[in-house]
Design a protein around this motif. Structure first.
Motif, PDB file in Angstrom:
ATOM      1  N   GLU A   1       0.841  -1.204   0.000  1.00 54.61           N
ATOM      2  CA  GLU A   1       0.000   0.000   0.000  1.00 54.61           C
ATOM      3  C   GLU A   1       0.877   1.255   0.000  1.00 54.61           C
ATOM      4  O   GLU A   1       1.958   1.264   0.595  1.00 54.61           O
ATOM      5  N   THR A   2       0.403   2.322  -0.674  1.00 55.41           N
ATOM      6  CA  THR A   2       1.121   3.614  -0.695  1.00 55.41           C
ATOM      7  C   THR A   2       0.152   4.742  -0.389  1.00 55.41           C
ATOM      8  O   THR A   2      -1.058   4.635  -0.658  1.00 55.41           O
ATOM      9  N   LYS A   3       0.713   5.833   0.116  1.00 50.22           N
ATOM     10  CA  LYS A   3      -0.109   7.000   0.437  1.00 50.22           C
ATOM     11  C   LYS A   3       0.755   8.256   0.314  1.00 50.22           C
ATOM     12  O   LYS A   3       1.848   8.325   0.869  1.00 50.22           O
ATOM     13  N   VAL A   4       0.245   9.234  -0.461  1.00 50.34           N
ATOM     14  CA  VAL A   4       0.971  10.499  -0.628  1.00 50.34           C
ATOM     15  C   VAL A   4       0.628  11.411   0.539  1.00 50.34           C
ATOM     16  O   VAL A   4      -0.539  11.761   0.750  1.00 50.34           O
ATOM     17  N   THR A   5       1.641  11.766   1.318  1.00 51.69           N
ATOM     18  CA  THR A   5       1.413  12.660   2.460  1.00 51.69           C
ATOM     19  C   THR A   5       1.811  14.105   2.147  1.00 51.69           C
ATOM     20  O   THR A   5       1.408  15.020   2.872  1.00 51.69           O
ATOM     21  N   GLN A   6       2.570  14.303   1.103  1.00 54.68           N
ATOM     22  CA  GLN A   6       2.937  15.670   0.687  1.00 54.68           C
ATOM     23  C   GLN A   6       3.086  15.697  -0.829  1.00 54.68           C
ATOM     24  O   GLN A   6       3.887  14.967  -1.395  1.00 54.68           O
ATOM     25  N   LYS A   7       2.266  16.506  -1.469  1.00 57.93           N
ATOM     26  CA  LYS A   7       2.324  16.598  -2.925  1.00 57.93           C
ATOM     27  C   LYS A   7       3.564  17.372  -3.382  1.00 57.93           C
ATOM     28  O   LYS A   7       3.955  18.352  -2.759  1.00 57.93           O
ATOM     29  N   GLY A   8       4.137  16.912  -4.486  1.00 60.69           N
ATOM     30  CA  GLY A   8       5.309  17.588  -5.019  1.00 60.69           C
ATOM     31  C   GLY A   8       4.933  18.823  -5.829  1.00 60.69           C
ATOM     32  O   GLY A   8       3.834  18.921  -6.383  1.00 60.69           O
ATOM     33  N   LYS A   9       5.866  19.754  -5.884  1.00 58.38           N
ATOM     34  CA  LYS A   9       5.644  20.983  -6.652  1.00 58.38           C
ATOM     35  C   LYS A   9       6.954  21.406  -7.315  1.00 58.38           C
ATOM     36  O   LYS A   9       7.996  21.474  -6.658  1.00 58.38           O
TER      37      LYS A   9
ATOM     38  N   PRO B   1      11.940  23.777  -5.421  1.00 56.30           N
ATOM     39  CA  PRO B   1      10.911  22.755  -5.588  1.00 56.30           C
ATOM     40  C   PRO B   1      10.546  22.117  -4.239  1.00 56.30           C
ATOM     41  O   PRO B   1      11.356  22.112  -3.300  1.00 56.30           O
ATOM     42  N   VAL B   2       9.327  21.598  -4.158  1.00 55.09           N
ATOM     43  CA  VAL B   2       8.856  20.899  -2.963  1.00 55.09           C
ATOM     44  C   VAL B   2       8.784  19.415  -3.298  1.00 55.09           C
ATOM     45  O   VAL B   2       8.062  19.028  -4.237  1.00 55.09           O
ATOM     46  N   ASN B   3       9.533  18.600  -2.543  1.00 57.74           N
ATOM     47  CA  ASN B   3       9.549  17.168  -2.824  1.00 57.74           C
ATOM     48  C   ASN B   3       8.230  16.500  -2.439  1.00 57.74           C
ATOM     49  O   ASN B   3       7.552  16.917  -1.493  1.00 57.74           O
ATOM     50  N   GLU B   4       7.890  15.445  -3.182  1.00 63.55           N
ATOM     51  CA  GLU B   4       6.699  14.669  -2.860  1.00 63.55           C
ATOM     52  C   GLU B   4       7.093  13.551  -1.891  1.00 63.55           C
ATOM     53  O   GLU B   4       8.114  12.893  -2.090  1.00 63.55           O
ATOM     54  N   VAL B   5       6.270  13.354  -0.841  1.00 61.53           N
ATOM     55  CA  VAL B   5       6.542  12.324   0.171  1.00 61.53           C
ATOM     56  C   VAL B   5       5.468  11.245   0.052  1.00 61.53           C
ATOM     57  O   VAL B   5       4.267  11.532   0.098  1.00 61.53           O
ATOM     58  N   VAL B   6       5.930   9.989  -0.095  1.00 55.64           N
ATOM     59  CA  VAL B   6       5.017   8.860  -0.255  1.00 55.64           C
ATOM     60  C   VAL B   6       5.324   7.816   0.823  1.00 55.64           C
ATOM     61  O   VAL B   6       6.479   7.404   0.987  1.00 55.64           O
ATOM     62  N   LEU B   7       4.273   7.416   1.580  1.00 55.18           N
ATOM     63  CA  LEU B   7       4.411   6.338   2.552  1.00 55.18           C
ATOM     64  C   LEU B   7       4.181   5.007   1.854  1.00 55.18           C
ATOM     65  O   LEU B   7       3.258   4.872   1.040  1.00 55.18           O
ATOM     66  N   LYS B   8       5.042   4.009   2.194  1.00 56.02           N
ATOM     67  CA  LYS B   8       4.933   2.690   1.580  1.00 56.02           C
ATOM     68  C   LYS B   8       4.846   1.631   2.675  1.00 56.02           C
ATOM     69  O   LYS B   8       5.717   1.547   3.537  1.00 56.02           O
ATOM     70  N   GLY B   9       3.755   0.857   2.678  1.00 57.44           N
ATOM     71  CA  GLY B   9       3.530  -0.139   3.729  1.00 57.44           C
ATOM     72  C   GLY B   9       4.471  -1.330   3.632  1.00 57.44           C
ATOM     73  O   GLY B   9       4.774  -1.798   2.522  1.00 57.44           O
ATOM     74  N   THR B  10       4.902  -1.830   4.832  1.00 57.48           N
ATOM     75  CA  THR B  10       5.797  -2.993   4.868  1.00 57.48           C
ATOM     76  C   THR B  10       5.198  -4.152   5.670  1.00 57.48           C
ATOM     77  O   THR B  10       5.774  -5.239   5.720  1.00 57.48           O
TER      78      THR B  10
END
Length: 254
Positions: free
Chosen positions: A171-179, A210-219
């Motif tokens: 599973e993945t989830k974007v917690t901060q959108k990139g710009k 630029p603002v980096n995009e942060v993605v959570l990835k389930g383990t």
């Protein structure tokens, strides 16, 4: 007394003869206007025709020059005579702009100078500036120009992946959108004949980071088993190692 009378008569006769001569000369002389290749001059002449006039004025015509009216035309008072000097016609293309004109220049370089065009290092001229001018000659000129220009360009953002056991595996989830960011780039651009042929970056200034995009990835992986026949998954809490026996009524070896 008789001598004085004779002298007086002689003076009168000479005066009358002089007057008649002047009048006769004036009646023979005519005023004409000569336009030679655009240059206007007025003359008084006793020439009988145009050819005689040109001979008197020591004017030489080229093989392709034209005269209006024709050489055998009789001279009349207040006549206008026009001489058109033949010149070769040259076509020139300067940075894509085309024109055709007559010229008195002897070489390509002289012709371009007559147009007020100064050939600099890096400019391209075909044929060369030393080439002799001929009728119908095609000349191409491409001038070099260097410009300094600035433009805003995007800066791509990066994607940062953070693993977490609080989410199921996959599973993945974007917690901060990139710009994307923005940077101002100063360029030195070289043009030849109006076309861009080279550019160099002279300076870069970051206008917006630029603002980096942060993605959570389930383990997290739950205990599960998949039925190979149905494809369904089942979770389990314990695992047992054992031996089992199965029986069948068929003779297929079970």
């Amino acid at each position: 007394m008789k001598n004085r009378s004779r002298i007086a008569l002689l003076v009168v006769a000479m005066f009358m003869l002089f007057t008649v001569s002047i009048t006769a000369y004036q009646s023979m002389s005519k005023i004409i206007t000569l336009v030679d290749d655009g240059q206007v001059t007025h003359y008084e002449t006793d020439a009988q025709n145009v050819q005689e006039l040109l001979t008197q004025l020591e004017i030489t015509l080229g093989e392709k020059d034209t005269v209006e009216p024709t050489l055998d035309t009789e001279i009349t008072d207040n006549m206008k005579i026009t001489i058109e000097r033949w010149k070769p016609t040259v076509s020139v293309d300067i940075n894509g702009e085309h024109k055709t004109q007559k010229t008195e220049a002897k070489t390509v370089g002289e012709f371009l100078t007559s147009l007020g065009l100064e050939i600099k290092e890096g400019d391209v001229v075909e044929p060369s500036t030393q080439e002799a001018i001929t009728d119908g000659l095609q000349i191409t000129v491409k001038t070099k120009e260097v410009k300094t220009e600035t433009e805003d360009r995007p800066m791509s953002y990066s994607t940062e992946v953070v693993e977490t056991a609080d989410m199921a595996y996959g599973e993945t989830k974007v917690t901060q959108k990139g710009k994307n960011g923005v940077k101002t780039v100063t360029l030195e651009k070289e043009y030849l004949g109006g076309e861009l042929v080279n550019e160099n970056v002279k300076d870069v200034v970051v206008k917006e980071e630029p603002v980096n995009e942060v993605v959570l990835k389930g383990t997290y992986r739950a205990n599960s088993v998949t039925d190979v026949f149905t494809g369904e998954s089942y979770t389990y809490t314990k695992v047992y190692d054992m031996e089992a026996t199965a029986y069948t009524i068929s003779d297929d070896g079970w």
